[in-house]
Write an enzyme that holds these catalytic residues in place. Structure first.
Site, PDB file in Angstrom:
ATOM      1  N   CYS A 120      -9.970  16.712  -2.687  1.00  0.00           N
ATOM      2  CA  CYS A 120      -8.838  17.193  -1.887  1.00  0.00           C
ATOM      3  C   CYS A 120      -8.057  18.321  -2.574  1.00  0.00           C
ATOM      4  CB  CYS A 120      -7.905  16.039  -1.535  1.00  0.00           C
ATOM      5  SG  CYS A 120      -8.710  14.802  -0.514  1.00  0.00           S
ATOM      6  N   HIS A 262      -1.027  19.024  -0.223  1.00  0.00           N
ATOM      7  CA  HIS A 262      -2.195  18.380   0.381  1.00  0.00           C
ATOM      8  C   HIS A 262      -1.687  17.224   1.234  1.00  0.00           C
ATOM      9  CE1 HIS A 262      -5.669  16.063   1.110  1.00  0.00           C
ATOM     10  NE2 HIS A 262      -5.364  15.116   0.241  1.00  0.00           N
ATOM     11  N   ASN A 292      -5.615  12.994   6.936  1.00  0.00           N
ATOM     12  CA  ASN A 292      -5.973  13.643   5.675  1.00  0.00           C
ATOM     13  C   ASN A 292      -7.329  14.320   5.881  1.00  0.00           C
ATOM     14  OD1 ASN A 292      -7.050  14.210   3.129  1.00  0.00           O
ATOM     15  ND2 ASN A 292      -6.133  12.409   2.163  1.00  0.00           N
TER      16      ASN A 292
HETATM   17  N1  COA Z   1      -4.220  -2.239   8.768  1.00  0.00           N
HETATM   18  C1  COA Z   1      -3.599  -3.394   8.494  1.00  0.00           C
HETATM   19  N2  COA Z   1      -3.577  -3.943   7.271  1.00  0.00           N
HETATM   20  C2  COA Z   1      -4.200  -3.275   6.287  1.00  0.00           C
HETATM   21  C3  COA Z   1      -4.877  -2.063   6.506  1.00  0.00           C
HETATM   22  C4  COA Z   1      -4.869  -1.548   7.801  1.00  0.00           C
HETATM   23  N3  COA Z   1      -5.477  -0.400   8.125  1.00  0.00           N
HETATM   24  N4  COA Z   1      -5.392  -1.643   5.348  1.00  0.00           N
HETATM   25  C5  COA Z   1      -5.061  -2.555   4.428  1.00  0.00           C
HETATM   26  N5  COA Z   1      -4.359  -3.548   5.000  1.00  0.00           N
HETATM   27  C6  COA Z   1      -3.789  -4.753   4.392  1.00  0.00           C
HETATM   28  C7  COA Z   1      -4.417  -5.081   3.059  1.00  0.00           C
HETATM   29  O1  COA Z   1      -5.628  -5.776   3.221  1.00  0.00           O
HETATM   30  C8  COA Z   1      -3.336  -5.928   2.428  1.00  0.00           C
HETATM   31  O2  COA Z   1      -3.417  -7.214   2.923  1.00  0.00           O
HETATM   32  P1  COA Z   1      -3.135  -8.490   1.959  1.00  0.00           P
HETATM   33  O3  COA Z   1      -1.719  -8.311   1.486  1.00  0.00           O
HETATM   34  O4  COA Z   1      -3.351  -9.648   2.859  1.00  0.00           O
HETATM   35  O5  COA Z   1      -4.125  -8.350   0.850  1.00  0.00           O
HETATM   36  C9  COA Z   1      -2.046  -5.322   2.969  1.00  0.00           C
HETATM   37  O6  COA Z   1      -2.426  -4.551   4.138  1.00  0.00           O
HETATM   38  C10 COA Z   1      -1.383  -4.388   1.984  1.00  0.00           C
HETATM   39  O7  COA Z   1      -2.406  -3.590   1.456  1.00  0.00           O
HETATM   40  P2  COA Z   1      -2.098  -2.522   0.377  1.00  0.00           P
HETATM   41  O8  COA Z   1      -3.358  -1.866  -0.066  1.00  0.00           O
HETATM   42  O9  COA Z   1      -1.202  -3.137  -0.658  1.00  0.00           O
HETATM   43  O10 COA Z   1      -1.251  -1.527   1.279  1.00  0.00           O
HETATM   44  P3  COA Z   1      -0.459  -0.262   0.834  1.00  0.00           P
HETATM   45  O11 COA Z   1       0.950  -0.429   1.221  1.00  0.00           O
HETATM   46  O12 COA Z   1      -0.777   0.131  -0.570  1.00  0.00           O
HETATM   47  O13 COA Z   1      -1.098   0.825   1.792  1.00  0.00           O
HETATM   48  C11 COA Z   1      -2.646   2.642   1.672  1.00  0.00           C
HETATM   49  C12 COA Z   1      -2.497   1.125   1.719  1.00  0.00           C
HETATM   50  C13 COA Z   1      -4.139   2.978   1.542  1.00  0.00           C
HETATM   51  C14 COA Z   1      -2.115   3.217   2.983  1.00  0.00           C
HETATM   52  C15 COA Z   1      -1.838   3.178   0.462  1.00  0.00           C
HETATM   53  O14 COA Z   1      -2.231   2.519  -0.708  1.00  0.00           O
HETATM   54  C16 COA Z   1      -1.985   4.643   0.296  1.00  0.00           C
HETATM   55  O15 COA Z   1      -1.424   5.389   1.062  1.00  0.00           O
HETATM   56  N6  COA Z   1      -2.706   5.081  -0.767  1.00  0.00           N
HETATM   57  C17 COA Z   1      -2.988   6.470  -0.995  1.00  0.00           C
HETATM   58  C18 COA Z   1      -4.063   6.886  -0.065  1.00  0.00           C
HETATM   59  C19 COA Z   1      -4.180   8.358   0.037  1.00  0.00           C
HETATM   60  O16 COA Z   1      -3.331   9.013   0.556  1.00  0.00           O
HETATM   61  N7  COA Z   1      -5.271   8.879  -0.476  1.00  0.00           N
HETATM   62  C20 COA Z   1      -5.569  10.240  -0.409  1.00  0.00           C
HETATM   63  C21 COA Z   1      -5.359  10.846  -1.726  1.00  0.00           C
HETATM   64  S1  COA Z   1      -6.122  12.409  -1.765  1.00  0.00           S
END
Ligand code: COA
Length: 349
Positions: A120, A262, A292
């Site tokens: 990215c 980004h 993204n």
């Molecule tokens: N819908 C509903 N629940 C979801 C889900 C979805 N699409 N994806 C994950 N969950 C669940 C998980 O399984 C977890 O459940 P649990 O508590 O029972 O285990 C819960 O939601 C929380 O998951 P978690 O991973 O802690 O959520 P988060 O608040 O960290 O959000 C992301 C997940 C991926 C959105 C977040 O980590 C994020 O934005 N990361 C960066 C990603 C990004 O931008 N990457 C690009 C970089 S170039």
């Protein structure tokens, strides 16, 4: 020994064209919720994303890149280019590179053409590379295209990643010019930390885990991301890169009219802005409509903001990216007058 005859100053690379293109098919959060265990509210509150665009089956990264490249060349006044760079994580094939076919389809056969992979961060790495080609005198005009079709590597049943990524392409044209003109790109800051290679990865399909190996698993053949760790790294690395670049140039945060990061997800963008002490309204964001889009995200956000006349000639821009590798980078420029600026309807069909 002092140089007595330094000759003419090295040219600068000046941005003179911009275009963005996304495939017509829109996938809403509700459509995803119909096949995945997720819902619109979860996606919007965690990522700020409402829709993303997805390529049709058989539509490849080069198809998107050609559309964006054509728009960028038109926006520069219908010019040609003597080098074409495509930055992508989803090339048409492992071999050859995607750029030569894109160049050929744009009528630029004969131009230097190669790909850059920095996930990215690819667009900012590509800007620095394009600038190097120009300042070294290797090229007069470079077409740089960031293009990705993440839908081809994300498992459609993986709810964590399927909600975040979209397909698209964005492109700029850079020409030789004067360091003091609007559009001159620089200062740059680029960095990487390969110790975290596993945070964002497609494990199989390269020389380490060969695509032909019968034992590769479904998961190894698809895009994987450790979301929480990526989130933390993204905020810290982007903020640090932005600060270093501003310091190098002697800019204060108040000098930045638009922060164009980004488009990872809205929470990350706002956290970086907060960390920098930059009002959130100066953060350019279109992640809500396109998701993204990897290497395409910064030029697509630029094309969208310029098309809406949110960015105007003379505005001072800070571009900052972060991605797998890990990689990160920033660049500064003052927005130039374009011969034919992007129109909103050309960016989002
Ligand atoms: N819908 C509903 N629940 C979801 C889900 C979805 N699409 N994806 C994950 N969950 C669940 C998980 O399984 C977890 O459940 P649990 O508590 O029972 O285990 C819960 O939601 C929380 O998951 P978690 O991973 O802690 O959520 P988060 O608040 O960290 O959000 C992301 C997940 C991926 C959105 C977040 O980590 C994020 O934005 N990361 C960066 C990603 C990004 O931008 N990457 C690009 C970089 S170039």
């Amino acid at each position: 020994m002092p140089r007595t005859n330094p000759g003419p100053p090295a040219p600068a690379a000046v941005l003179c064209g911009l275009g963005g293109w996304v495939p017509p098919r829109v996938v809403t959060n509700d459509e995803l919720a119909a096949r995945l265990d997720t819902d619109d509210t979860w996606i919007r509150t965690r990522t700020g994303i409402r829709t993303r665009h997805v390529a049709e089956p058989g539509q490849a990264t080069s198809d998107l890149a050609v559309e964006a490249g054509r728009l960028a060349l038109r926006s520069a006044g219908g010019v040609s280019a003597d080098a074409v760079i495509v930055t992508t994580t989803t090339p048409d094939r492992p071999c050859p590179a995607t750029a030569p076919v894109v160049a050929s389809r744009l009528g630029l056969a004969g131009a230097a053409a190669f790909d850059i992979g920095a996930v990215c961060t690819g667009f900012v790495y590509g800007l620095a590379t394009a600038a190097g080609l120009i300042t070294s005198g290797v090229a007069e005009r470079v077409l740089l295209i960031g293009a990705d079709t993440y839908s081809t590597i994300v498992d459609p049943l993986d709810r964590t990643n399927a909600i975040i990524f979209g397909d698209g392409a964005g492109a700029v044209v850079l020409r030789a010019g004067d360091p003091d003109e609007p559009g001159a790109v620089g200062h740059f800051e680029l960095g990487s930390d390969g110790a975290h290679e596993d945070l964002i990865t497609v494990a199989a399909g390269g020389s380490r885990r060969r695509a032909t190996a019968v034992e590769t698993t479904h998961a190894e053949r698809h895009f994987a991301m450790r979301g929480k760790e990526v989130y933390r790294h993204a905020v810290t690395r982007m903020a640090a890169s932005a600060r270093t670049t501003l310091d190098q140039a002697g800019w204060k945060i108040g000098d930045v009219d638009h922060f164009v990061p980004h488009q990872a997800n809205l929470r990350i963008l706002h956290s970086v802005a907060d960390e920098l002490g930059l009002p959130r309204e100066r953060c350019v964001a279109n992640v809500d409509t396109v998701g993204n889009t990897g290497a395409a995200s910064i030029p697509l956000a630029l094309a969208d903001a310029v098309g809406r006349q949110h960015i105007s000639v003379g505005d001072r821009l800070l571009l900052t990216a972060f991605g797998g590798g890990l990689t990160w980078g920033s660049c500064l420029l003052t927005w130039p007058e374009l011969a034919d600026p992007p129109q909103p309807e050309r960016t989002t069909p």
